[in-house]
Write an enzyme that holds these catalytic residues in place. Structure first.
Site, short mmCIF file in Angstrom:
data_model
loop_
_atom_site.label_atom_id
_atom_site.label_comp_id
_atom_site.label_asym_id
_atom_site.label_seq_id
_atom_site.Cartn_x
_atom_site.Cartn_y
_atom_site.Cartn_z
N GLU A 101 -13.34 -73.23 22.13
CA GLU A 101 -12.71 -72.07 22.75
C GLU A 101 -11.64 -72.49 23.74
O GLU A 101 -10.57 -71.88 23.83
CB GLU A 101 -13.75 -71.21 23.46
CG GLU A 101 -13.14 -69.97 24.10
CD GLU A 101 -14.13 -69.14 24.88
OE1 GLU A 101 -13.88 -67.94 25.06
OE2 GLU A 101 -15.14 -69.70 25.33
N THR A 157 -19.16 -65.66 29.81
CA THR A 157 -18.65 -66.25 31.05
C THR A 157 -18.76 -65.30 32.24
O THR A 157 -19.01 -65.75 33.36
CB THR A 157 -17.19 -66.70 30.89
OG1 THR A 157 -16.41 -65.63 30.34
CG2 THR A 157 -17.09 -67.89 29.97
N ASP A 191 -18.40 -72.87 21.50
CA ASP A 191 -18.13 -72.08 22.70
C ASP A 191 -18.97 -72.70 23.82
O ASP A 191 -20.19 -72.62 23.81
CB ASP A 191 -18.54 -70.62 22.49
CG ASP A 191 -18.06 -69.72 23.63
OD1 ASP A 191 -17.71 -70.25 24.70
OD2 ASP A 191 -18.04 -68.49 23.45
N ILE A 204 -19.39 -71.97 27.03
CA ILE A 204 -20.15 -70.98 27.81
C ILE A 204 -19.84 -69.62 27.22
O ILE A 204 -18.79 -69.03 27.49
CB ILE A 204 -19.79 -71.02 29.31
CG1 ILE A 204 -20.09 -72.39 29.91
CG2 ILE A 204 -20.57 -69.92 30.07
CD1 ILE A 204 -19.69 -72.54 31.37
N ASP A 205 -20.74 -69.13 26.39
CA ASP A 205 -20.59 -67.80 25.82
C ASP A 205 -21.25 -66.80 26.77
O ASP A 205 -22.44 -66.89 27.03
CB ASP A 205 -21.26 -67.74 24.45
CG ASP A 205 -21.12 -66.37 23.82
OD1 ASP A 205 -20.01 -65.83 23.84
OD2 ASP A 205 -22.12 -65.84 23.32
N ASP A 253 -17.89 -67.68 18.91
CA ASP A 253 -18.89 -66.81 19.50
C ASP A 253 -20.07 -66.56 18.56
O ASP A 253 -21.19 -66.33 19.01
CB ASP A 253 -18.29 -65.44 19.85
CG ASP A 253 -17.20 -65.52 20.89
OD1 ASP A 253 -17.41 -66.21 21.91
OD2 ASP A 253 -16.14 -64.90 20.70
#
Length: 269
Positions: free
Chosen positions: A78, A98, A93, A95-96, A219
């Site tokens: 990402e 955030t 990703d 940190i999905d 995601d």
């Protein structure tokens, strides 16, 4: 297109991805605690700087951890971008969820998928709410910290719990109309803000549906495979399209297929 990777090569990658996701997720959680962003200036720039650092640090750790073992693989993240390769590609990703991460709402995840031959072969999701790892290898079932998980057996819509995501790229009026329709069928619903976690909630039977009209590939791919391997019905566009443009995803418990068929008609899936 057939994958060029045999079962042993896939299993080796899955084991590394599990270890990398757990380490990266725990480090991101430590960074969140130690940085205490609640004490930062409330201006958007202060919070954005914080989460950008966290995202980039986490993604770099994941990239280094994966490619140090498999230098011939390609990487799409990402934060750093990248393209899928002719062989296998890691789609990440870091940190999905955030916004949840910034605010200290522990509904966030690390999501790692491995794609080869136009299919998602590995899905790994670090669940920060429980400090647990969900994972799946195509054809091998779905697991939470090594214990098999299964989609719910719910058949009565009045007993269903659904999770709806919403992207600002899509109509909010459509989102409200869908919420109303499900409500009228007696279903309880949530919006929690982290697609990877929402998909594994379907996988473990805690929820009966997750649907969002537009997501990026990083995601959804890992969570979608985990949900599918847990026995959920999953529909989304082809992997190549998702890697290029993103798109919708729906995952639901099989006993409620008739209830959610209209969503498939909406999306043409």
């Amino acid at each position: 297109m057939k994958s060029a990777f045999d079962a042993a090569a896939i299993r080796a990658r899955a084991e590394v991805a599990i270890s990398v996701a757990l380490e990266a997720g725990r480090e991101a959680a430590r960074f969140r605690r130690d940085s205490n962003p609640g004490t930062l200036a409330v201006e958007n720039k202060g919070l954005q700087d914080f989460v950008t650092i966290a995202d980039r640090k986490t993604e770099q750790a994941i990239r280094d951890g994966l490619l140090s073992h498999f230098p011939g693989d390609t990487f799409m993240g990402e934060e750093s971008g990248g393209r899928s390769g002719e062989g296998g590609t890691w789609v990440v990703d870091p940190i999905d969820g955030t916004t949840n991460y910034i605010r200290g709402f522990r509904h966030w995840a690390v999501s790692i998928a491995f794609v080869a031959g136009g299919k998602v072969e590995i899905g790994v999701v670090y669940d920060a709410t429980e400090d647990k790892i969900f994972h799946a290898v195509r054809g091998g079932g779905a697991f939470k910290d090594g214990i098999p998980v299964h989609a719910a057996a719910t058949a009565d819509p009045a007993n269903a719990l659904v999770i709806l995501g919403h992207s600002r790229k899509t109509s909010f009026d459509d989102h409200l109309a869908l919420s109303k329709r499900l409500h009228e069928r007696g279903m309880d619903y949530r919006r929690t803000g982290a697609a990877a976690i929402d998909l594994v909630r379907v996988a473990e039977g805690a929820a009966d549906l997750y649907y969002e009209r537009h997501l990026n590939a990083w995601d959804m791919l890992a969570g979608a495979l985990i949900a599918e391997e847990a026995g959920a019905i999953v529909a989304m566009p082809g992997v190549d399209r998702l890697l290029a443009d993103g798109g919708p995803v729906i995952a639901h418990s099989p006993g409620l297929t008739g209830e959610f068929a209209f969503i498939l008609d909406i999306e043409g899936l």
